[in-house]
Design an enzyme around this catalytic site. Structure first.
Site, PDB file in Angstrom:
ATOM      1  N   HIS A  10       0.833  -1.210   0.000  1.00  0.00           N
ATOM      2  CA  HIS A  10       0.000   0.000   0.000  1.00  0.00           C
ATOM      3  C   HIS A  10       0.868   1.261   0.000  1.00  0.00           C
ATOM      4  O   HIS A  10       2.056   1.235   0.349  1.00  0.00           O
ATOM      5  CB  HIS A  10      -0.926   0.005   1.218  1.00  0.00           C
ATOM      6  CG  HIS A  10      -0.173   0.012   2.520  1.00  0.00           C
ATOM      7  ND1 HIS A  10       0.369   1.152   3.068  1.00  0.00           N
ATOM      8  CD2 HIS A  10       0.130  -0.994   3.372  1.00  0.00           C
ATOM      9  CE1 HIS A  10       0.966   0.860   4.204  1.00  0.00           C
ATOM     10  NE2 HIS A  10       0.848  -0.443   4.412  1.00  0.00           N
ATOM     11  N   GLU A  83      -2.035  -7.026   7.122  1.00  0.00           N
ATOM     12  CA  GLU A  83      -0.733  -6.947   7.775  1.00  0.00           C
ATOM     13  C   GLU A  83      -0.722  -7.834   9.023  1.00  0.00           C
ATOM     14  O   GLU A  83      -1.787  -8.261   9.501  1.00  0.00           O
ATOM     15  CB  GLU A  83      -0.452  -5.485   8.171  1.00  0.00           C
ATOM     16  CG  GLU A  83       0.890  -5.234   8.859  1.00  0.00           C
ATOM     17  CD  GLU A  83       2.092  -5.606   8.006  1.00  0.00           C
ATOM     18  OE1 GLU A  83       2.230  -6.818   7.721  1.00  0.00           O
ATOM     19  OE2 GLU A  83       2.888  -4.723   7.649  1.00  0.00           O
TER      20      GLU A  83
END
Length: 207
Positions: A10, A83
């Protein structure tokens, strides 16, 4: 069967900018992160894409949005691409952990695969989750150029899995995976080829 994985971290998030553990917490992209997302989307859209998958965390969804816009494909959000969960460390700065909890900081620095922050995941847990997602793509016979939008630690763990790095000990290398960098992995039949890691040429000149 031939599949090409375009694995994207990201764009810069507020947590990246402020150097805090974000994990599963909300952390939107910064203005720079949005420019990074636009740049990587333009790069990816230069060739046809078969499918787009992203972590369901806000910073990953924001990064995937311009890829979806430029390709016209439907986004599939999946928590398996999240994550690593840092549990009680979420929202705490790196500096505070280093100063107040040196034992925890040491375990994080050495990348102990079995260390779990209170309420969080170990690296081994994170690896099993994201590796299971990708192995599922392989098992279903997915083909074409597939985009995965994920996160720094998770991408490292996926690369270790694809390279066959043993999970029981700290990894011998750490891959640099910058915001909105591209990792390319090809799988033809049963052969996996790592084509590139941390390709950020599309970000050159970005201010």
């Amino acid at each position: 069967m031939h599949i090409e994985l375009i694995i994207v971290r990201h764009g810069q998030s507020e947590g990246n900018r402020d150097r805090v553990f974000t994990g599963h917490g909300p952390s939107p992209l910064t203005e720079r992160g949005r420019r990074e997302a636009d740049a990587v989307a333009r790069r990816i859209a230069e060739k046809s894409v078969s499918a787009i998958y992203a972590s369901d965390l806000p910073r990953a969804l924001e990064t995937a949005a311009p890829i979806v816009e430029k390709t016209g494909l439907e986004l599939v959000a999946d928590p398996a691409l999240r994550e690593r969960n840092f549990g009680d460390l979420t929202g705490t700065s790196f500096a505070d952990i280093e100063a107040r909890h040196p034992d925890v900081w040491r375990a994080l620095l050495t990348r102990d695969p079995l260390f779990r922050p209170p309420g969080g995941e170990s690296n081994a847990d994170c690896r099993a989750r994201i590796a299971g997602f990708v192995e599922g793509l392989f098992a279903r016979g997915a083909e074409g150029r597939i985009v995965l939008v994920s996160h720094g630690v998770a991408i490292n763990q996926l690369l270790y899995h694809l390279l066959g790095v043993p999970v029981e000990a700290p990894p011998p290398v750490v891959f640099r995976v910058d915001n909105c960098s591209v990792q390319r992995v090809e799988r033809h039949d049963d052969t996996v080829r790592i084509v590139c890691i941390n390709d950020r040429s599309h970000l050159d000149g970005l201010t």
